[in-house]
Write a protein that holds these residues in place. Structure first.
Motif, mmCIF file in Angstrom:
data_model
loop_
_atom_site.group_PDB
_atom_site.id
_atom_site.type_symbol
_atom_site.label_atom_id
_atom_site.label_comp_id
_atom_site.label_asym_id
_atom_site.label_seq_id
_atom_site.Cartn_x
_atom_site.Cartn_y
_atom_site.Cartn_z
ATOM 1 N N HIS A 294 -24.426 16.455 -20.231
ATOM 2 C CA HIS A 294 -24.694 17.879 -20.053
ATOM 3 C C HIS A 294 -25.519 18.392 -21.239
ATOM 4 O O HIS A 294 -25.815 17.649 -22.173
ATOM 5 C CB HIS A 294 -23.363 18.646 -19.934
ATOM 6 C CG HIS A 294 -23.482 19.886 -19.098
ATOM 7 N ND1 HIS A 294 -24.145 21.007 -19.539
ATOM 8 C CD2 HIS A 294 -23.041 20.178 -17.860
ATOM 9 C CE1 HIS A 294 -24.089 21.944 -18.594
ATOM 10 N NE2 HIS A 294 -23.427 21.460 -17.552
ATOM 11 N N ALA A 295 -25.909 19.673 -21.190
ATOM 12 C CA ALA A 295 -26.796 20.220 -22.205
ATOM 13 C C ALA A 295 -26.066 20.845 -23.388
ATOM 14 O O ALA A 295 -26.700 21.517 -24.200
ATOM 15 C CB ALA A 295 -27.719 21.255 -21.556
ATOM 16 N N PHE B 11 -28.141 27.199 -18.911
ATOM 17 C CA PHE B 11 -28.373 25.868 -18.348
ATOM 18 C C PHE B 11 -27.675 25.695 -17.007
ATOM 19 O O PHE B 11 -27.866 24.693 -16.335
ATOM 20 C CB PHE B 11 -27.852 24.788 -19.303
ATOM 21 C CG PHE B 11 -28.642 24.682 -20.565
ATOM 22 C CD1 PHE B 11 -29.777 23.892 -20.614
ATOM 23 C CD2 PHE B 11 -28.285 25.386 -21.694
ATOM 24 C CE1 PHE B 11 -30.522 23.796 -21.775
ATOM 25 C CE2 PHE B 11 -29.022 25.297 -22.863
ATOM 26 C CZ PHE B 11 -30.144 24.509 -22.901
ATOM 27 N N SER B 12 -26.871 26.669 -16.650
ATOM 28 C CA SER B 12 -26.051 26.523 -15.451
ATOM 29 C C SER B 12 -26.912 26.435 -14.191
ATOM 30 O O SER B 12 -27.919 27.122 -14.056
ATOM 31 C CB SER B 12 -25.133 27.734 -15.344
ATOM 32 O OG SER B 12 -24.515 27.756 -14.086
ATOM 33 N N ILE C 111 -28.240 29.533 -12.185
ATOM 34 C CA ILE C 111 -29.519 30.250 -12.319
ATOM 35 C C ILE C 111 -30.464 29.899 -11.174
ATOM 36 O O ILE C 111 -31.502 30.520 -10.996
ATOM 37 C CB ILE C 111 -30.174 29.953 -13.702
ATOM 38 C CG1 ILE C 111 -29.154 30.037 -14.838
ATOM 39 C CG2 ILE C 111 -31.343 30.900 -13.977
ATOM 40 C CD1 ILE C 111 -28.416 31.354 -14.927
ATOM 41 N N THR C 112 -30.092 28.876 -10.384
ATOM 42 C CA THR C 112 -30.933 28.589 -9.217
ATOM 43 C C THR C 112 -30.715 29.611 -8.099
ATOM 44 O O THR C 112 -31.504 29.640 -7.151
ATOM 45 C CB THR C 112 -30.669 27.173 -8.659
ATOM 46 O OG1 THR C 112 -29.292 27.058 -8.306
ATOM 47 C CG2 THR C 112 -31.018 26.108 -9.695
ATOM 48 N N LEU D 187 -42.145 22.537 -10.867
ATOM 49 C CA LEU D 187 -41.021 23.326 -10.370
ATOM 50 C C LEU D 187 -39.807 22.459 -10.057
ATOM 51 O O LEU D 187 -38.667 22.836 -10.355
ATOM 52 C CB LEU D 187 -41.455 24.110 -9.136
ATOM 53 C CG LEU D 187 -42.410 25.273 -9.434
ATOM 54 C CD1 LEU D 187 -43.025 25.805 -8.151
ATOM 55 C CD2 LEU D 187 -41.664 26.384 -10.160
ATOM 56 N N PHE E 229 -38.881 19.623 -11.344
ATOM 57 C CA PHE E 229 -38.193 19.170 -12.562
ATOM 58 C C PHE E 229 -37.606 20.339 -13.365
ATOM 59 O O PHE E 229 -36.976 20.139 -14.393
ATOM 60 C CB PHE E 229 -39.108 18.308 -13.421
ATOM 61 C CG PHE E 229 -39.220 16.887 -12.959
ATOM 62 C CD1 PHE E 229 -38.141 16.025 -13.072
ATOM 63 C CD2 PHE E 229 -40.392 16.412 -12.392
ATOM 64 C CE1 PHE E 229 -38.234 14.703 -12.644
ATOM 65 C CE2 PHE E 229 -40.501 15.092 -11.961
ATOM 66 C CZ PHE E 229 -39.422 14.236 -12.081
ATOM 67 N N SER E 230 -37.838 21.561 -12.902
ATOM 68 C CA SER E 230 -37.150 22.718 -13.489
ATOM 69 C C SER E 230 -35.740 22.865 -12.937
ATOM 70 O O SER E 230 -34.921 23.574 -13.521
ATOM 71 C CB SER E 230 -37.911 24.006 -13.151
ATOM 72 O OG SER E 230 -39.220 23.956 -13.652
ATOM 73 N N PRO F 5 -32.098 21.928 -12.406
ATOM 74 C CA PRO F 5 -31.160 21.074 -13.133
ATOM 75 C C PRO F 5 -30.739 19.859 -12.317
ATOM 76 O O PRO F 5 -30.583 19.953 -11.093
ATOM 77 C CB PRO F 5 -29.965 22.009 -13.382
ATOM 78 C CG PRO F 5 -30.551 23.381 -13.388
ATOM 79 C CD PRO F 5 -31.667 23.337 -12.390
ATOM 80 N N VAL G 116 -32.377 17.096 -11.630
ATOM 81 C CA VAL G 116 -33.428 16.273 -11.024
ATOM 82 C C VAL G 116 -33.893 15.230 -12.036
ATOM 83 O O VAL G 116 -34.185 15.550 -13.182
ATOM 84 C CB VAL G 116 -34.618 17.144 -10.574
ATOM 85 C CG1 VAL G 116 -35.806 16.271 -10.189
ATOM 86 C CG2 VAL G 116 -34.202 18.036 -9.414
ATOM 87 N N LYS G 117 -33.949 13.974 -11.612
ATOM 88 C CA LYS G 117 -34.387 12.905 -12.520
ATOM 89 C C LYS G 117 -35.541 12.074 -11.968
ATOM 90 O O LYS G 117 -36.009 11.150 -12.652
ATOM 91 C CB LYS G 117 -33.205 11.986 -12.878
ATOM 92 C CG LYS G 117 -32.115 12.642 -13.706
ATOM 93 C CD LYS G 117 -32.627 13.260 -15.008
ATOM 94 C CE LYS G 117 -32.253 12.555 -16.275
ATOM 95 N NZ LYS G 117 -32.614 13.320 -17.486
ATOM 96 N N ILE H 171 -31.452 13.166 -7.507
ATOM 97 C CA ILE H 171 -30.504 14.095 -8.146
ATOM 98 C C ILE H 171 -29.407 13.270 -8.801
ATOM 99 O O ILE H 171 -28.792 12.418 -8.155
ATOM 100 C CB ILE H 171 -29.834 14.999 -7.072
ATOM 101 C CG1 ILE H 171 -30.886 15.631 -6.146
ATOM 102 C CG2 ILE H 171 -28.921 16.044 -7.710
ATOM 103 C CD1 ILE H 171 -31.738 16.666 -6.775
ATOM 104 N N LYS H 172 -29.136 13.552 -10.062
ATOM 105 C CA LYS H 172 -28.082 12.771 -10.712
ATOM 106 C C LYS H 172 -26.711 13.357 -10.370
ATOM 107 O O LYS H 172 -26.609 14.507 -9.931
ATOM 108 C CB LYS H 172 -28.305 12.725 -12.232
ATOM 109 C CG LYS H 172 -28.033 14.007 -12.978
ATOM 110 C CD LYS H 172 -28.153 13.768 -14.501
ATOM 111 C CE LYS H 172 -27.664 14.969 -15.281
ATOM 112 N NZ LYS H 172 -27.620 14.699 -16.730
ATOM 113 N N THR I 24 -23.248 15.219 -10.828
ATOM 114 C CA THR I 24 -22.835 16.326 -11.701
ATOM 115 C C THR I 24 -22.258 15.770 -12.995
ATOM 116 O O THR I 24 -21.389 14.893 -12.971
ATOM 117 C CB THR I 24 -21.732 17.148 -10.997
ATOM 118 O OG1 THR I 24 -22.075 17.296 -9.615
ATOM 119 C CG2 THR I 24 -21.580 18.511 -11.636
#
Lengths: 369, 369, 369, 369
Positions: A105-106, A126-127, A130-131, A240, A242-243, A245, A247-248, A303-304, A306
């Protein structure tokens, strides 16, 4: 850039998971886009955890309150500000994370970036929360595209969850008619859908989490959108995507498989179908030289799992400098893949909006109005 | 955006493959970066086809001429403009492509985007040739990073060509000491390198082409660079990487493999090593929440096979509307993967430059000066 | 920003007065603007000192060389790069200025800004010479506006030189039909023109210099261009006008005189004339709320006298810390006001281009094509 | 741009006069700026009409509500969103203005720009009310500058109202010590202040309005801030100043008077005072080549009289196409000059913040921390 994206449309996100509210400003929208409040509500619902057994126990209603930029049901052309209040917060759950950063996590990188001034509660800025305003922005972008004559909007589907893959390899025409039984869990193959759902529930029981792969398809965007180099459709979408959270990875068309083909296989031969230039295959995912060809634009997103899990894991105690066992309290998603689908549709719609506006500005295209 | 990228440093590319010249303007550079002209020449040579048996028969020397922004061997802080003259052009080779668009190339999408006004010769502005000024920009970015105390600059290596994969799975410490026998063909495993070279020559004989996968590693960037959301390190790198022609995929750390792991496997546990916080594994590729953790930042890039091949292929004749056989003349690379390595290093260095400047601006970091 | 301006069109200036060359990149131009090379040459000539007895003895031909972005006589839509070689330089004239900074010039502030790394020769990047590529950019903007159906392009006239004022107060309709006997010295009142010319020659004899005031009029821009707040027409024009060296003041419409009026006088009453909404007076200079009303957009620009003069003046010797007498060698303009007219037209045309493209993008307007 | 300004700090304004709320997002702030809520309240009060007999009868308390970006009393470094609710609205007052556009106001140009979709109530997004969040942004900028070691913040004073001019011509050192008896009506000369106040009350009685001139002084900014060309200090300040409604003119230093001087008079000679390089005069207003010299940066702003007046005036009825008499109801300021002072300080502080951050980014300067 920063928390603002775009040139023709500028999107500014703000908010922390446990602050008073989160939101977005959409600047430089054209006047006169009719807002379909039902569509907005539906899109917000697709992302929300409410009535969603595969999602976090934190159930936020995510009611969008529009402060400006809308009058008599349509955009005015001045900045559209929308906020969503945070209602269901339990900030005390997070106190320990200042000392025991969550692996994956961040917590630690956020402290490094913000010199310790970040709001750590619930992941702060970072949550994934925010999406939510990003989905609202995407809904507006979808309405815009529709009003401009875009026939097919971007559609996301789940390709894999926890290693369980959807075996469907739809043809181009099947992709063009993509539709799902459940838009909150959009899988083509129904038996696989059940397996995926089962896997999520098992991971949740284990206080663990799963990742997955999502595919986004825009069935027939107008040809000629995008640019070579820094404004390629790929660059805009990638920026966008990779903005978002977690996404890898991102691949267009046949993606990494293309790298093992020879040119004679990879090149998609042109032909004419119903008076329209098409390609026989679509290994390039509808994009050549950064520009849409008119074929379906197809991309895959990794997507990694959680990062926040209840299961005991090792981490460093920043005070004692000792490795300790961490059991995260808080409330988290066992798998965000289903919820991220509408987010990826949103950013794709936003990217198309930019490309379309660039074409309008260049006089290369005309709107349907 | 357009052909300009960046906020703190602004990079504007220009040029067509067969026009008088190509170039770049680097705006907003700080004053006082000493330019190492030998390094610039070396980097340009790594990208060039000169003395390169695996590259196009078009051998351009790519001599960089600096017009402004450098005085007494150092940057002035005013815009640095650099041009490269096109010398070795054979434009008549391309006349047919206006009528017979090459499959897999931008001939048709470019005409759609530019309403037929594009310079079609040699791919025009779509040519991989425009990456030459990007390599120059990257060399300047590398010098900047060095002057600011960046210990390890980004290094690219070939992971695969034409499906032939390098079996090396270097440990973190091996990656940190990454070095190669041949910087123009950077493969860790020497037997694999020979196989790859053989495969390229065979594809060339067949008038066909190969793609591949490149990995870029920045061994130990300072922690705390980047941002959540639109300015994540991933977004910045992705924006630039997908600007490079022929890129079709990008993954960070374990990438698509992460999507099949559980959180308990994917999370990289923290510990202390030599007084520094590190992670035991590096599945997240040194990036959490869009921000560098201090671990190696690792990403993989999928490159498609060169679209221009001599081998006969089917395409549409835009005049007759008939499918015809196309045999492309021109001069092309059987495989651009080795040449693209220095381009990917360049864009990575540029991305770090942006991130570093943002941190300087925020007062969160101090330069080595 | 930096040396790049604009959102829909991006203009990047570069170059130093005594470096190899100066130039500009125009990015994001639409494809298909026909370039009238005669107009470009004429505009460059208006700014140049060649055959110009009121200008600097340094006579540069300012031949524009286009490197990219133009094919078959029209813009391609890819970045247009144009360079102008510096040919007539005498750099040794400037060595003393490192120690004895010129009063009123950027020698000292430039050294502060660029930590001593600036190219000081001939003023380096601060030279008025960098306005030559700006005039080229303006010529392209003028061609664009014409192609889009703009009836009247911006026209500059000299209102005052060295305190000698043109007594003409043309009516709105006279302004709309503004035309001049001499575009390199555009004064409406011919007797005043002679006085101004005499004053310049006298100042030159005295090795001194003069300033003046220029008015720029755009007779009938389409109504509805511009925005409230940061993208007001005034903000855009002001940003560009204050980028031109030596500009110290700017006023729109009645400008500073408006500040002494009452609202009942200052407000321009609406009426209908020939089926079009007009205002009886035009105190607001054709702009209300940052947006064009359709009335002539009128503004005035104060130009200070050239800082570089031959006449002895006091300055500080930075080594000895003593005040000394400075006699500047070099070659300079006794008055740049006539030459700055075409520069101010250029930046005005560029500002309108931005505003127009914003309107196109919003679908609020249609081009003439 | 649009409603977003800035590169290093991005300010996005939103809101309409009679909508639910107005606000601002400050993006890319550094973490750790302590917010002095008293200063914010004081600045908001200076702009507000509350307890202000020279201002509009619409008394809004303008309480700032911070939604994000602040934690434990300091900025987090993530976007700071602040909103102000509109409470005291009387929208029915404005219905007539759709048909009878106010002369001198944006009613007609706004309708042209936004195709009739604008929120017309109370001037909508054109309202001077939107400067309230700008004052908040300016307060944050002031705190930032202070924390970075800026000794003297920008100070605004009234030079003239309705043609009544303050006769004070303060010396440089008096300007440096600028202080006022009443920050809501900042005039140096107290007898003139009384005359100005009397003139405003008389204009109010006549249902008419007055304009004026404001001077803003930054006593000793660090030398070396700003850039030549598009990022000159003048360009940045001008861009923001002309974003403020009712501004019609701007001049730096001696401004328009400079245009009548000779170079030998206009040039400010350098000398040393207390070990610091200064100039004997300051005709150039502390700016040379777009860059601060360290001398006071001085500029003057012309404000037009409020367009909305109660007094009967002629306008066009857009339905009947007849000229009619208009008597505006609503509630308006007889003179906004006193209230605009804090707004001009705010935008000046924001401009310095940008310049300072650019210098930090370039490593040319160090913060006081």
């Amino acid at each position: 850039m920063g928390s603002t994206w775009g040139n023709h449309i500028q999107i500014t996100l703000f908010g922390e998971s446990h602050g008073p509210g989160i939101g977005v400003v959409l600047d430089k929208l054209p006047p006169g886009i009719s807002l379909d409040m039902d569509l907005i509500e539906k899109e917000m619902y697709r992302r929300s955890a409410v009535n969603n057994p595969y999602a976090t126990p934190r159930k936020e209603k995510d009611v969008v309150e529009i402060l400006s930029g809308v009058f008599n049901g349509a955009t005015t052309g001045t900045p559209l500000a929308a906020i969503i209040k945070n209602e269901n917060t339990r900030s005390k759950d997070y106190a320990q994370l200042l000392v025991q950063p969550r692996p994956g996590h961040a917590d630690l990188t956020g402290a490094a970036r913000y010199s310790g001034f970040q709001d750590h509660r619930g992941g702060g800025h970072f949550s994934g929360r925010i999406t939510a305003p990003l989905v609202f922005a995407g809904a507006v972008a979808k309405m815009y595209l529709k009003s401009q004559g875009f026939e097919h909007l971007p559609v996301a589907r789940i390709l894999a969850i926890g290693g369980i893959e959807d075996p469907c390899e739809p043809t181009v025409s099947e992709l063009e008619n993509l539709s799902f039984r459940d838009e909150r869990f959009p899988v083509l193959h129904s038996a696989t859908e059940e397996k995926m759902k089962g896997a999520i529930l098992r991971a949740a029981e284990d206080e663990d989490s799963l990742g997955g792969v999502v595919q986004v398809v825009t069935a027939s965007p107008p040809p000629g959108l995008g640019d070579p180099f820094f404004d390629s459709v790929e660059s805009r979408i990638a920026h966008l995507v990779f903005s978002v959270p977690a996404v890898k990875g991102l691949s267009f068309g046949a993606g990494f498989k293309l790298s093992a083909m020879r040119g004679s296989q990879a090149n998609d031969p042109y032909r004419i179908q119903n008076g329209k230039i098409v390609t026989e295959t679509n290994h390039n995912g509808g994009l050549l030289g950064g520009i849409s060809s008119g074929m379906p634009v197809v991309f895959q997103v990794a997507i990694k799992p959680t990062a926040s899990i209840g299961k005991a894991q090792k981490t460093l105690n920043l005070s004692s400098k000792q490795v300790e066992t961490l059991k995260i309290k808080g409330r988290h998603d066992p798998c965000i893949v289903p919820r991220v689908c509408v987010v990826l549709e949103a950013v794709t719609a936003i990217a198309w909006m930019e490309c379309w506006m660039e074409a309008l500005k260049n006089g290369c295209i005309e709107s349907a109005d």
